[in-house]
Design a protein around this motif. Structure first.
Motif, PDB file in Angstrom:
ATOM      1  N   TYR A 144       0.838  -1.201   0.000  1.00 29.34           N
ATOM      2  CA  TYR A 144       0.000   0.000   0.000  1.00 29.34           C
ATOM      3  C   TYR A 144       0.874   1.254   0.000  1.00 29.34           C
ATOM      4  N   GLU A 145       1.888   1.272   0.826  1.00 30.50           N
ATOM      5  CA  GLU A 145       2.768   2.438   0.914  1.00 30.50           C
ATOM      6  C   GLU A 145       3.573   2.624  -0.366  1.00 30.50           C
ATOM      7  N   LEU A 146       4.078   1.517  -0.912  1.00 29.36           N
ATOM      8  CA  LEU A 146       4.879   1.611  -2.130  1.00 29.36           C
ATOM      9  C   LEU A 146       4.044   2.113  -3.312  1.00 29.36           C
ATOM     10  N   SER A 147       2.770   1.740  -3.352  1.00 31.17           N
ATOM     11  CA  SER A 147       1.891   2.163  -4.445  1.00 31.17           C
ATOM     12  C   SER A 147       1.202   3.494  -4.147  1.00 31.17           C
ATOM     13  N   GLN A 148       1.506   4.061  -2.974  1.00 29.41           N
ATOM     14  CA  GLN A 148       0.899   5.319  -2.541  1.00 29.41           C
ATOM     15  C   GLN A 148      -0.631   5.236  -2.543  1.00 29.41           C
ATOM     16  N   GLY A 149      -1.133   4.060  -2.164  1.00 26.94           N
ATOM     17  CA  GLY A 149      -2.573   3.875  -2.035  1.00 26.94           C
ATOM     18  C   GLY A 149      -3.319   3.780  -3.343  1.00 26.94           C
ATOM     19  N   ARG A 150      -2.644   3.501  -4.440  1.00 29.67           N
ATOM     20  CA  ARG A 150      -3.316   3.463  -5.743  1.00 29.67           C
ATOM     21  C   ARG A 150      -3.402   2.058  -6.329  1.00 29.67           C
ATOM     22  N   ASN A 151      -2.927   1.063  -5.608  1.00 31.97           N
ATOM     23  CA  ASN A 151      -3.004  -0.314  -6.077  1.00 31.97           C
ATOM     24  C   ASN A 151      -4.247  -0.976  -5.483  1.00 31.97           C
ATOM     25  N   VAL A 152      -5.174  -1.397  -6.331  1.00 27.14           N
ATOM     26  CA  VAL A 152      -6.440  -1.945  -5.868  1.00 27.14           C
ATOM     27  C   VAL A 152      -6.228  -3.209  -5.036  1.00 27.14           C
ATOM     28  N   GLU A 153      -5.341  -4.085  -5.476  1.00 25.62           N
ATOM     29  CA  GLU A 153      -5.113  -5.330  -4.749  1.00 25.62           C
ATOM     30  C   GLU A 153      -4.529  -5.058  -3.374  1.00 25.62           C
ATOM     31  N   ALA A 154      -3.685  -4.046  -3.273  1.00 26.83           N
ATOM     32  CA  ALA A 154      -3.135  -3.687  -1.966  1.00 26.83           C
ATOM     33  C   ALA A 154      -4.223  -3.130  -1.065  1.00 26.83           C
ATOM     34  N   LEU A 155      -5.112  -2.311  -1.628  1.00 29.66           N
ATOM     35  CA  LEU A 155      -6.209  -1.742  -0.852  1.00 29.66           C
ATOM     36  C   LEU A 155      -7.141  -2.837  -0.330  1.00 29.66           C
ATOM     37  N   VAL A 156      -7.567  -3.718  -1.227  1.00 31.45           N
ATOM     38  CA  VAL A 156      -8.504  -4.775  -0.842  1.00 31.45           C
ATOM     39  C   VAL A 156      -7.833  -5.780   0.087  1.00 31.45           C
ATOM     40  N   GLY A 157      -6.600  -6.177  -0.248  1.00 30.35           N
ATOM     41  CA  GLY A 157      -5.895  -7.150   0.590  1.00 30.35           C
ATOM     42  C   GLY A 157      -5.660  -6.624   1.990  1.00 30.35           C
ATOM     43  N   LEU A 158      -5.252  -5.370   2.099  1.00 29.63           N
ATOM     44  CA  LEU A 158      -5.034  -4.780   3.408  1.00 29.63           C
ATOM     45  C   LEU A 158      -6.344  -4.686   4.178  1.00 29.63           C
ATOM     46  N   GLY A 159      -7.408  -4.251   3.499  1.00 32.00           N
ATOM     47  CA  GLY A 159      -8.705  -4.166   4.163  1.00 32.00           C
ATOM     48  C   GLY A 159      -9.170  -5.520   4.670  1.00 32.00           C
ATOM     49  N   GLU A 160      -9.033  -6.551   3.829  1.00 32.55           N
ATOM     50  CA  GLU A 160      -9.471  -7.895   4.233  1.00 32.55           C
ATOM     51  C   GLU A 160      -8.650  -8.415   5.403  1.00 32.55           C
ATOM     52  N   ALA A 161      -7.330  -8.241   5.349  1.00 32.79           N
ATOM     53  CA  ALA A 161      -6.474  -8.721   6.442  1.00 32.79           C
ATOM     54  C   ALA A 161      -6.811  -8.015   7.748  1.00 32.79           C
ATOM     55  N   LEU A 162      -7.129  -6.734   7.666  1.00 33.95           N
ATOM     56  CA  LEU A 162      -7.518  -5.994   8.868  1.00 33.95           C
ATOM     57  C   LEU A 162      -8.815  -6.553   9.449  1.00 33.95           C
ATOM     58  N   VAL A 163      -9.796  -6.818   8.588  1.00 36.18           N
ATOM     59  CA  VAL A 163     -11.083  -7.350   9.056  1.00 36.18           C
ATOM     60  C   VAL A 163     -10.911  -8.735   9.661  1.00 36.18           C
ATOM     61  N   LEU A 164     -10.102  -9.577   9.031  1.00 39.36           N
ATOM     62  CA  LEU A 164      -9.909 -10.936   9.524  1.00 39.36           C
ATOM     63  C   LEU A 164      -9.159 -10.964  10.854  1.00 39.36           C
ATOM     64  N   SER A 165      -8.311  -9.978  11.072  1.00 40.65           N
ATOM     65  CA  SER A 165      -7.586  -9.913  12.340  1.00 40.65           C
ATOM     66  C   SER A 165      -8.383  -9.175  13.409  1.00 40.65           C
ATOM     67  N   ASP A 166      -9.274  -8.248  12.993  1.00 44.90           N
ATOM     68  CA  ASP A 166     -10.105  -7.498  13.935  1.00 44.90           C
ATOM     69  C   ASP A 166     -11.318  -6.968  13.171  1.00 44.90           C
ATOM     70  N   GLU A 167     -12.456  -7.635  13.328  1.00 43.44           N
ATOM     71  CA  GLU A 167     -13.632  -7.300  12.520  1.00 43.44           C
ATOM     72  C   GLU A 167     -14.161  -5.895  12.795  1.00 43.44           C
ATOM     73  N   THR A 168     -13.798  -5.303  13.927  1.00 39.51           N
ATOM     74  CA  THR A 168     -14.281  -3.947  14.218  1.00 39.51           C
ATOM     75  C   THR A 168     -13.691  -2.910  13.267  1.00 39.51           C
ATOM     76  N   THR A 169     -12.598  -3.268  12.584  1.00 36.70           N
ATOM     77  CA  THR A 169     -11.986  -2.309  11.656  1.00 36.70           C
ATOM     78  C   THR A 169     -12.861  -2.059  10.436  1.00 36.70           C
ATOM     79  N   LEU A 170     -13.875  -2.914  10.219  1.00 36.60           N
ATOM     80  CA  LEU A 170     -14.760  -2.712   9.068  1.00 36.60           C
ATOM     81  C   LEU A 170     -15.582  -1.438   9.224  1.00 36.60           C
ATOM     82  N   ALA A 171     -15.658  -0.932  10.439  1.00 38.37           N
ATOM     83  CA  ALA A 171     -16.404   0.307  10.671  1.00 38.37           C
ATOM     84  C   ALA A 171     -15.525   1.542  10.514  1.00 38.37           C
TER      85      ALA A 171
END
Length: 236
Positions: free
Chosen positions: A137-164
């Motif tokens: 995400y940092e290397l792509s400066q937030g413009r890589n879709v796979e990095a955005l989705v992958g990071l979001g999913e990993a955050l939710v799977l590790s702590d579902e409250t991050t979905l809010a």
């Protein structure tokens, strides 16, 4: 599996000793009369005859073999499957270690960080997946879709409250860049529904349904859309 086998071996050994030692150890409480009658023989005072000790030794020796044969014939445990799973995990760990070494030499490899994130997610290492996707995400400066989705999913799977909060922001940005991304639509719809944005959640589910998902997922989506339609119709 190794620990289980060692535990079984220890218990079998303990059982064998419990049976065998008393048979071979002289009895301190042997009556004097028994000692006198045995004086003419070569038997040890209080010790069972040699043939009895031999039979006992054979029985005790056969116990572990009999236990193993019975367990192998009666147990439903998939030993081959467990062994294959352990071998697969060991192989994956080795491959991940090699990938991490390559990334240490070339830390600007976005695709490498994405692959590392996907691998950790697949193995259930969600916090490590967050770290890997964060680098992409940092290397792509937030413009890589796979990095955005992958990071979001990993955050939710590790702590579902991050979905809010943060995870939802990531999915929203991914949908801005790729409006039909299936995983972003799925998580984005859940985030919208949790925020009581029923129409937005329904629209995203409808767009996901249009992508011809697998039958199992299609049924879930269709039922959810039907339920949302009923709730929206009930709103004045």
């Amino acid at each position: 599996m190794t620990g289980f086998i060692l535990a079984c071996a220890a218990m079998l050994t303990a059982a064998a000793l419990w049976l065998l030692v008393p048979l071979w150890r002289p009895s301190a409480a042997a009556p004097a009369a028994a000692a006198a009658s045995a004086a003419s023989s070569d038997a040890t005072v209080g010790t069972p005859p040699a043939h009895e000790r031999l039979i006992a030794g054979i029985v005790v020796g056969l116990l572990p073999i009999l236990a193993i044969l019975m367990y192998a014939s009666l147990s439903q445990w998939d030993w081959r499957g467990v062994q294959e799973a352990e071998q697969h995990t060991a192989k994956m760990d080795d491959l991940l270690q090699q990938l991490e070494q390559k990334l240490a030499q070339n830390p600007s490899d976005i695709q490498g960080w994405l692959l590392l994130g996907r691998s950790h997610t697949g193995m259930g290492h969600y916090r490590r997946a967050v770290d890997a996707y964060q680098r992409a995400y940092e290397l792509s400066q937030g413009r890589n879709v796979e990095a955005l989705v992958g990071l979001g999913e990993a955050l939710v799977l590790s702590d579902e409250t991050t979905l809010a909060n943060r995870a939802r922001v990531l999915f929203e940005e991914a949908l801005r860049l790729a409006p039909d991304h299936p995983k972003a639509l799925w998580y984005g719809s859940i985030a919208a529904l949790q925020a009581d944005e029923l129409r937005l959640g329904r629209d995203r589910l409808q767009r996901l349904l249009a992508q011809n998902p697998p039958d199992e997922l299609r049924g879930v989506i269709e039922r959810q859309i039907q339920s949302l339609d009923q709730q929206l119709d009930a709103v004045p």
